[in-house]
Design an enzyme around this catalytic site. Structure first.
Site, PDB file in Angstrom:
ATOM      1  CE1 TYR A  72      -3.808  -2.245   0.036  1.00  0.00           C
ATOM      2  CE2 TYR A  72      -2.856  -3.228   2.010  1.00  0.00           C
ATOM      3  CZ  TYR A  72      -3.786  -3.248   0.983  1.00  0.00           C
ATOM      4  OH  TYR A  72      -4.694  -4.279   0.897  1.00  0.00           O
ATOM      5  CG  HIS A  94      -9.315  -0.716  -5.203  1.00  0.00           C
ATOM      6  ND1 HIS A  94      -9.900  -1.021  -3.990  1.00  0.00           N
ATOM      7  CD2 HIS A  94     -10.289  -0.830  -6.137  1.00  0.00           C
ATOM      8  CE1 HIS A  94     -11.169  -1.316  -4.196  1.00  0.00           C
ATOM      9  NE2 HIS A  94     -11.433  -1.202  -5.487  1.00  0.00           N
TER      10      HIS A  94
HETATM   11  C1  DQA Z   1      -7.717  -1.997  -1.217  1.00  0.00           C
HETATM   12  C2  DQA Z   1      -7.743  -3.424  -1.779  1.00  0.00           C
HETATM   13  C3  DQA Z   1      -8.655  -4.315  -0.947  1.00  0.00           C
HETATM   14  O1  DQA Z   1      -8.652  -5.632  -1.474  1.00  0.00           O
HETATM   15  C4  DQA Z   1      -8.183  -4.374   0.483  1.00  0.00           C
HETATM   16  O2  DQA Z   1      -9.069  -5.152   1.269  1.00  0.00           O
HETATM   17  C5  DQA Z   1      -7.986  -3.017   1.073  1.00  0.00           C
HETATM   18  C6  DQA Z   1      -7.362  -1.993   0.262  1.00  0.00           C
HETATM   19  C7  DQA Z   1      -6.703  -1.103  -1.949  1.00  0.00           C
HETATM   20  O3  DQA Z   1      -6.790   0.102  -1.785  1.00  0.00           O
HETATM   21  O4  DQA Z   1      -5.817  -1.615  -2.646  1.00  0.00           O
HETATM   22  O5  DQA Z   1      -8.266  -2.791   2.237  1.00  0.00           O
HETATM   23  O6  DQA Z   1      -8.999  -1.426  -1.398  1.00  0.00           O
END
Ligand code: DQA
Length: 146
Positions: free
Chosen positions: A22, A99
């Site tokens: 992330y 995302h």
């Molecule tokens: C997310 C991707 C999702 O699968 C995950 O559960 C998240 C973050 C992303 O920003 O990449 O919490 O939404």
């Protein structure tokens, strides 16, 4: 013009949560950068985060008629929440799904999104920059062809 940014569960942990997936930006960094970009674009940006589905639903319901668009990272609820999907449909405001990670390069359970077909646009895999791209795209779309 006002745009609402909603961050779902666990996104309050950004910065320390799996930085290899992330990135290292915190949620406060992302929100500050969106406010700054919003000021450049002449758009008011309000950002909120909750770990609770019902809270997110209430914020989406309240956004109806107040905001011009929703930038939404539903986090893990992306893959499971019919109730959040219903709230977005009921709010009748354009939704842009964001995302940080490219969910299609991850586990197969992340490949399904309950927001994919009800979103005007989707951005993923650009880390924190994806939110800025979504804000630029949503604003351009709202303003129409120049
Ligand atoms: C997310 C991707 C999702 O699968 C995950 O559960 C998240 C973050 C992303 O920003 O990449 O919490 O939404």
């Amino acid at each position: 013009m006002r745009i609402l940014v909603l961050h779902g569960p666990n996104l309050n942990m950004l910065g320390t949560r799996q930085p290899e997936v992330y990135g290292s930006s915190t949620l406060a960094d992302i929100d500050a950068s969106l406010r700054e970009l919003g000021a450049e674009l002449g758009v008011d940006v309000d950002s909120r985060q909750s770990n609770h589905e019902g809270v997110l639903i209430e914020w989406i319901q309240e956004a109806r008629g107040v905001y011009a668009a929703l930038l939404f990272n539903p986090g893990g609820y992306t893959h499971s929440s019919v109730a959040l999907r219903d709230a977005v449909l009921a709010a009748e405001l354009p939704c842009y799904e964001v995302h940080l990670s490219n969910v299609y390069a991850r586990e197969s359970f992340r490949h399904r999104s309950l927001f994919a077909d009800i979103s005007q646009g989707r951005i993923m895999g650009f880390g924190a920059e994806g939110y800025r791209l979504a804000l630029l795209g949503a604003t351009a779309r709202l303003r129409g062809p120049s």
